[in-house]
Design a protein around this motif. Structure first.
Motif, short mmCIF file in Angstrom:
data_model
loop_
_atom_site.label_atom_id
_atom_site.label_comp_id
_atom_site.label_asym_id
_atom_site.label_seq_id
_atom_site.Cartn_x
_atom_site.Cartn_y
_atom_site.Cartn_z
N MET A 1 4.12 -38.28 17.84
CA MET A 1 4.02 -39.79 17.75
C MET A 1 5.27 -40.36 17.91
N SER A 2 5.54 -41.45 18.64
CA SER A 2 6.84 -42.06 19.28
C SER A 2 7.26 -42.75 17.80
N LYS A 7 6.45 -46.78 13.53
CA LYS A 7 6.65 -48.17 12.85
C LYS A 7 5.61 -49.25 12.88
N ILE A 8 4.83 -49.07 13.84
CA ILE A 8 3.52 -50.23 13.84
C ILE A 8 2.47 -49.57 12.78
N LYS A 9 2.18 -48.30 12.81
CA LYS A 9 1.15 -47.88 11.95
C LYS A 9 1.72 -48.22 10.56
N VAL A 49 10.04 -42.77 8.95
CA VAL A 49 10.15 -41.73 9.67
C VAL A 49 10.33 -42.27 11.40
N GLY A 50 9.86 -43.51 11.53
CA GLY A 50 10.16 -44.03 12.78
C GLY A 50 11.70 -44.23 13.18
N ASP A 51 12.26 -44.72 12.10
CA ASP A 51 13.74 -45.16 12.06
C ASP A 51 14.48 -43.96 12.14
N ALA A 52 14.00 -42.92 11.48
CA ALA A 52 14.85 -41.49 11.61
C ALA A 52 14.68 -40.97 12.89
N LYS A 53 13.53 -41.09 13.55
CA LYS A 53 13.25 -40.85 15.04
C LYS A 53 14.34 -41.22 15.95
#
Length: 67
Positions: A1-2, A7-9, A49-53
């Motif tokens: 997952m990107s 972030k959206i989810k 998680v999105g920020d970490a990615k």
């Protein structure tokens, strides 16, 4: 997952969680309040998680540009 998808989810889960908490407060439904809080926390975690990615990708890009 990107990272963007995470972030959206995450934002969606936070929003739904907040709505559930609000309805739980109005109806004095403790179960709904708890479900809402859990979903809100799930959303916050997904955003993190999105920020970490993004951070890992940016660091990798910086290393690549140095090579």
């Amino acid at each position: 997952m990107s990272s963007t998808t995470d972030k959206i989810k995450g934002l969606a889960n936070e929003a739904v969680g907040n709505v559930k908490q609000g309805i739980g407060n109005v109806t004095d439904n403790d179960k709904l309040k708890a479900e809402g809080k859990a979903q809100e926390l799930k959303g916050e975690t997904q955003k993190t998680v999105g920020d970490a990615k993004d951070g890992v990708k940016n660091a990798a890009d910086a290393v690549k540009s140095k090579l």
